[in-house]
Design a protein around this motif. Structure first.
Motif, PDB file in Angstrom:
ATOM      1  N   HIS A  52       0.843  -1.193   0.000  1.00  0.00           N
ATOM      2  CA  HIS A  52       0.000   0.000   0.000  1.00  0.00           C
ATOM      3  C   HIS A  52       0.879   1.245   0.000  1.00  0.00           C
ATOM      4  O   HIS A  52       1.865   1.320   0.740  1.00  0.00           O
ATOM      5  N   GLN A  53       0.492   2.231  -0.801  1.00  0.00           N
ATOM      6  CA  GLN A  53       1.323   3.419  -0.948  1.00  0.00           C
ATOM      7  C   GLN A  53       0.586   4.694  -0.528  1.00  0.00           C
ATOM      8  O   GLN A  53      -0.606   4.857  -0.782  1.00  0.00           O
ATOM      9  N   VAL A  54       1.345   5.557   0.124  1.00  0.00           N
ATOM     10  CA  VAL A  54       0.852   6.862   0.553  1.00  0.00           C
ATOM     11  C   VAL A  54       1.711   7.912  -0.146  1.00  0.00           C
ATOM     12  O   VAL A  54       2.948   7.846  -0.099  1.00  0.00           O
ATOM     13  N   PHE A  55       1.069   8.878  -0.805  1.00  0.00           N
ATOM     14  CA  PHE A  55       1.782   9.900  -1.569  1.00  0.00           C
ATOM     15  C   PHE A  55       1.618  11.246  -0.862  1.00  0.00           C
ATOM     16  O   PHE A  55       0.500  11.673  -0.570  1.00  0.00           O
ATOM     17  N   ILE A  56       2.747  11.889  -0.588  1.00  0.00           N
ATOM     18  CA  ILE A  56       2.765  13.138   0.166  1.00  0.00           C
ATOM     19  C   ILE A  56       3.368  14.247  -0.693  1.00  0.00           C
ATOM     20  O   ILE A  56       4.454  14.079  -1.253  1.00  0.00           O
ATOM     21  N   ARG A  57       2.655  15.357  -0.798  1.00  0.00           N
ATOM     22  CA  ARG A  57       3.216  16.534  -1.448  1.00  0.00           C
ATOM     23  C   ARG A  57       3.953  17.350  -0.390  1.00  0.00           C
ATOM     24  O   ARG A  57       3.369  17.724   0.634  1.00  0.00           O
ATOM     25  N   LEU A  58       5.214  17.644  -0.616  1.00  0.00           N
ATOM     26  CA  LEU A  58       6.009  18.424   0.322  1.00  0.00           C
ATOM     27  C   LEU A  58       5.828  19.924   0.076  1.00  0.00           C
ATOM     28  O   LEU A  58       5.463  20.345  -1.029  1.00  0.00           O
ATOM     29  N   ALA A  59       6.102  20.711   1.115  1.00  0.00           N
ATOM     30  CA  ALA A  59       5.919  22.157   1.046  1.00  0.00           C
ATOM     31  C   ALA A  59       7.237  22.879   1.317  1.00  0.00           C
ATOM     32  O   ALA A  59       7.388  23.562   2.341  1.00  0.00           O
ATOM     33  N   PRO A  60       8.210  22.779   0.404  1.00  0.00           N
ATOM     34  CA  PRO A  60       9.516  23.395   0.657  1.00  0.00           C
ATOM     35  C   PRO A  60       9.480  24.918   0.743  1.00  0.00           C
ATOM     36  O   PRO A  60      10.340  25.521   1.383  1.00  0.00           O
ATOM     37  N   ARG A  61       8.479  25.542   0.128  1.00  0.00           N
ATOM     38  CA  ARG A  61       8.407  27.008   0.169  1.00  0.00           C
ATOM     39  C   ARG A  61       8.086  27.511   1.577  1.00  0.00           C
ATOM     40  O   ARG A  61       8.490  28.614   1.963  1.00  0.00           O
TER      41      ARG A  61
END
Length: 290
Positions: A52-61
């Protein structure tokens, strides 16, 4: 008295969400130009037991130092063999090294700056009402929820947002232990913890886990852990294995109309429009790239 089976079935059918075409006014519909690609270097792919996969968008700004650490942990494959070790009902699921004995990844910053808030408010679209935790709330042009008190702004603890676990101040967390919100938005945590991203797909693999019975939802035995097989940046993966996502931009009249529609739900089911909505109930959509 219970309703008859046919009447109950009709009520349930009426309460279910309508197809997108039926519930979305035409003026709120996105056009192709409203969808923008999320860079591969901002997508974290976590693979759990069972594939099972979880996809996370990172917030480098918004949290550059913490995200830099997270990228180093991913590049070092540091999370491979760690676990989801805390699942607190109506609160958070947390992962990392349950023993807290694993050596950090090379070259990380042990105590990054407290990236909890920043000056100004650059939302491209705003909600019509303030909320109990901020003077104004809205969304950046690239789809992040933002709240402000008129002096500083911050990323709020909405469902699916990802934060950095920490000990008592002055500790700020190095990014090795992360959590995501799986319940009602715990906005009291805003400006007390670094928010570094948002789960954009696969939240069900965390929100549906058995709840921990120890203090704060921590599992009491290793046998209860959900093993993490790997965590990788999408940019590390072979080109044909990379997931591609797009976010809906907010700096256009179509999204402004979309917010108004969220604040005033229409259709046959809603007999009393609310006249407003919580920031966390209007998060800009993210979807797989076509």
């Amino acid at each position: 008295m219970l309703r008859s089976a046919p009447a109950l079935a009709a009520l349930l059918a009426a309460a279910l969400p309508l197809p997108a075409a039926a519930q979305t006014p035409p003026e709120t519909a996105a056009v192709d130009a409203d969808w923008h690609a999320i860079p591969d270097s901002e997508i974290l792919v976590m693979t759990l037991r069972g594939g099972h996969q979880v996809f996370i968008r990172l917030a480098p700004r918004y949290a550059p130092a913490h995200v830099a650490n997270i990228r180093k942990f991913a590049a070092a494959h540091w999370w491979d063999g760690t676990a989801v070790y805390r699942v607190q009902d109506n609160y958070v699921a947390q992962w990392g090294d349950p023993t807290e004995k694993k050596q950090p990844a090379p070259l990380i910053v042990p105590r990054p700056p407290a990236e909890y808030e920043w000056p100004g408010f650059d939302a491209a679209a705003t909600m019509s009402r303030a909320d109990p935790y901020s003077a104004k709330a809205g969304f950046s042009a690239d789809g992040w929820p933002i709240a402000t008190d008129g002096r500083t702004s911050w990323l709020p603890h909405c469902y699916g947002m990802v934060g950095v676990a920490r000990n008592l101040a002055p500790d700020t967390g190095d990014g090795s232990a992360l959590y995501t919100v799986i319940g009602h938005a715990p906005r009291h945590l805003d400006r007390n913890i670094a928010i570094v991203g948002r789960v954009i797909e696969g939240i069900q693999w965390l929100s549906s886990l058995p709840r921990g019975t120890g203090d704060l939802g921590v599992y009491e035995t290793p046998g209860e852990y959900t093993p993490i097989l790997s965590v990788r940046l999408a940019s590390e993966l072979p080109e044909d294995e990379r997931p591609h996502f797009v976010y809906r931009a907010t700096d256009n009249p179509r999204f402004a109309a979309w917010i108004k529609a969220r604040e005033n739900r229409g259709g046959d089911f809603f007999t009393v429009p609310a006249g407003g909505a919580d920031l966390c109930n209007a998060l800009p959509p993210v979807r797989r790239a076509e």
